[in-house]
Design a protein around this motif. Structure first.
Motif, PDB file in Angstrom:
ATOM      1  N   LEU A 153      -9.360   3.019   1.940  1.00  0.00           N
ATOM      2  CA  LEU A 153     -10.103   1.981   1.602  1.00  0.00           C
ATOM      3  C   LEU A 153      -9.742   0.598   2.396  1.00  0.00           C
ATOM      4  CD1 LEU A 153     -10.304   2.548  -2.279  1.00  0.00           C
ATOM      5  CD2 LEU A 153     -12.207   2.473  -0.796  1.00  0.00           C
ATOM      6  N   ASP A 154      -8.684   0.387   2.646  1.00  0.00           N
ATOM      7  CA  ASP A 154      -8.218  -0.684   3.358  1.00  0.00           C
ATOM      8  C   ASP A 154      -8.834  -0.529   4.955  1.00  0.00           C
ATOM      9  OD1 ASP A 154      -6.406  -2.971   4.096  1.00  0.00           O
ATOM     10  OD2 ASP A 154      -5.490  -1.633   5.214  1.00  0.00           O
ATOM     11  N   GLU A 200      -5.347   6.714  -0.734  1.00  0.00           N
ATOM     12  CA  GLU A 200      -6.530   6.196  -1.108  1.00  0.00           C
ATOM     13  C   GLU A 200      -6.794   4.760  -0.714  1.00  0.00           C
ATOM     14  OE1 GLU A 200      -9.137   8.629  -3.923  1.00  0.00           O
ATOM     15  OE2 GLU A 200      -7.450   8.196  -5.156  1.00  0.00           O
ATOM     16  N   LEU A 201      -5.721   4.116  -1.049  1.00  0.00           N
ATOM     17  CA  LEU A 201      -5.646   2.723  -0.810  1.00  0.00           C
ATOM     18  C   LEU A 201      -5.817   2.498   0.690  1.00  0.00           C
ATOM     19  CD1 LEU A 201      -3.375   0.823  -3.339  1.00  0.00           C
ATOM     20  CD2 LEU A 201      -5.807   0.694  -3.102  1.00  0.00           C
ATOM     21  N   SER A 202      -4.843   3.328   1.488  1.00  0.00           N
ATOM     22  CA  SER A 202      -4.993   3.052   2.978  1.00  0.00           C
ATOM     23  C   SER A 202      -6.140   3.384   3.453  1.00  0.00           C
ATOM     24  CB  SER A 202      -3.904   3.806   3.553  1.00  0.00           C
ATOM     25  OG  SER A 202      -3.732   3.707   4.912  1.00  0.00           O
ATOM     26  N   GLU A 213      -5.752  -1.350  -7.254  1.00  0.00           N
ATOM     27  CA  GLU A 213      -5.407  -0.176  -7.967  1.00  0.00           C
ATOM     28  C   GLU A 213      -5.376  -0.431  -9.434  1.00  0.00           C
ATOM     29  OE1 GLU A 213      -2.271   3.408  -7.814  1.00  0.00           O
ATOM     30  OE2 GLU A 213      -1.719   1.638  -7.022  1.00  0.00           O
ATOM     31  N   LEU A 223      -9.824   2.932  -9.144  1.00  0.00           N
ATOM     32  CA  LEU A 223      -9.712   1.944  -8.022  1.00  0.00           C
ATOM     33  C   LEU A 223     -10.911   1.089  -8.172  1.00  0.00           C
ATOM     34  CD1 LEU A 223      -9.379   4.399  -5.168  1.00  0.00           C
ATOM     35  CD2 LEU A 223      -7.392   2.809  -6.135  1.00  0.00           C
ATOM     36  N   LEU A 261      -9.564  -5.504  -3.074  1.00  0.00           N
ATOM     37  CA  LEU A 261      -9.066  -4.020  -3.292  1.00  0.00           C
ATOM     38  C   LEU A 261      -7.891  -4.086  -4.182  1.00  0.00           C
ATOM     39  CD1 LEU A 261      -9.064  -1.118  -2.696  1.00  0.00           C
ATOM     40  CD2 LEU A 261      -8.002  -1.805  -0.623  1.00  0.00           C
ATOM     41  N   ARG A 282      -1.221   5.775  -5.018  1.00  0.00           N
ATOM     42  CA  ARG A 282      -2.528   6.073  -4.531  1.00  0.00           C
ATOM     43  C   ARG A 282      -2.545   5.502  -3.109  1.00  0.00           C
ATOM     44  NH1 ARG A 282      -7.041   6.027  -9.239  1.00  0.00           N
ATOM     45  NH2 ARG A 282      -8.050   7.166  -7.733  1.00  0.00           N
ATOM     46  N   SER A 293       2.408   2.341  -3.333  1.00  0.00           N
ATOM     47  CA  SER A 293       1.192   2.642  -4.446  1.00  0.00           C
ATOM     48  C   SER A 293       1.465   4.163  -4.521  1.00  0.00           C
ATOM     49  CB  SER A 293      -0.116   2.210  -3.983  1.00  0.00           C
ATOM     50  OG  SER A 293      -1.061   2.659  -4.691  1.00  0.00           O
ATOM     51  N   ILE A 332       0.725  -1.508  -0.030  1.00  0.00           N
ATOM     52  CA  ILE A 332      -0.084  -0.171  -0.057  1.00  0.00           C
ATOM     53  C   ILE A 332       0.783   1.095  -0.189  1.00  0.00           C
ATOM     54  CG2 ILE A 332      -1.686   1.272   1.282  1.00  0.00           C
ATOM     55  CD1 ILE A 332      -2.858  -1.297   2.263  1.00  0.00           C
TER      56      ILE A 332
END
Length: 150
Positions: free
Chosen positions: A24-25, A20-22, A77, A82, A75, A17, A15, A12
């Motif tokens: 969403l995670d 954003e990934l964090s 990217e 996403l 999830l 992004r 990335s 993550i």
């Protein structure tokens, strides 16, 4: 695709992004407490190489041949968006299809929700979708029926 032992938090952070990934995670982990998360890498059915953070484990039926080990929620990217994959069905349809109009500014496929930014997603409805997928998975595990809609 197959599971790999890569460090998910490092994945993550690396990335483009990561924020954003964090986010969403964190949403997914809050909605799916005590569910394992594993990184999957490889070629998806459409032929593209992917890296997907998978949450939970299901046995996904296949139209021909034996079922495959898969994730309840994934999830990823992509180049321009996403994606969140929710492999839970209710009343013969994938949850993301039945809730598409309530998820925000998103595109919905069979079991995938795609969006440009986390801000495009209705966070409350997304959380509700995740919680329901977990409830359905628990029921499916108890009855021995998981995966695709009928």
């Amino acid at each position: 695709m197959e599971k790999v032992d890569d460090d998910i938090d490092a994945f993550i952070r690396a990335s483009s992004r990561a924020d954003e990934l964090s986010a969403l995670d964190a949403m997914i982990r809050e909605a799916l407490p005590a569910v394992d998360r594993v990184l999957w890498r490889g070629r998806m059915w459409g032929g593209t190489d992917q890296a997907i953070i998978g949450y939970g484990a299901i046995r996904q039926p296949r139209p021909r041949g034996p079922g495959v080990e898969w994730f309840l929620v994934g999830l990823a990217e992509q180049k321009r968006h996403l994606s969140v994959y929710v492999n839970a069905a209710e009343d013969g349809a994938y949850l993301v299809q039945t809730r598409a109009s309530r998820l925000g500014r998103v595109k919905v496929g069979a079991a995938a929700v795609t969006f440009g930014s986390v801000s495009d997603l209705d966070a409350g409805e997304f959380r509700s979708l995740l919680v329901r997928s977990h409830e359905l998975d628990a029921g499916a595990q108890a009855s021995g029926t998981q995966g695709r809609p009928s």
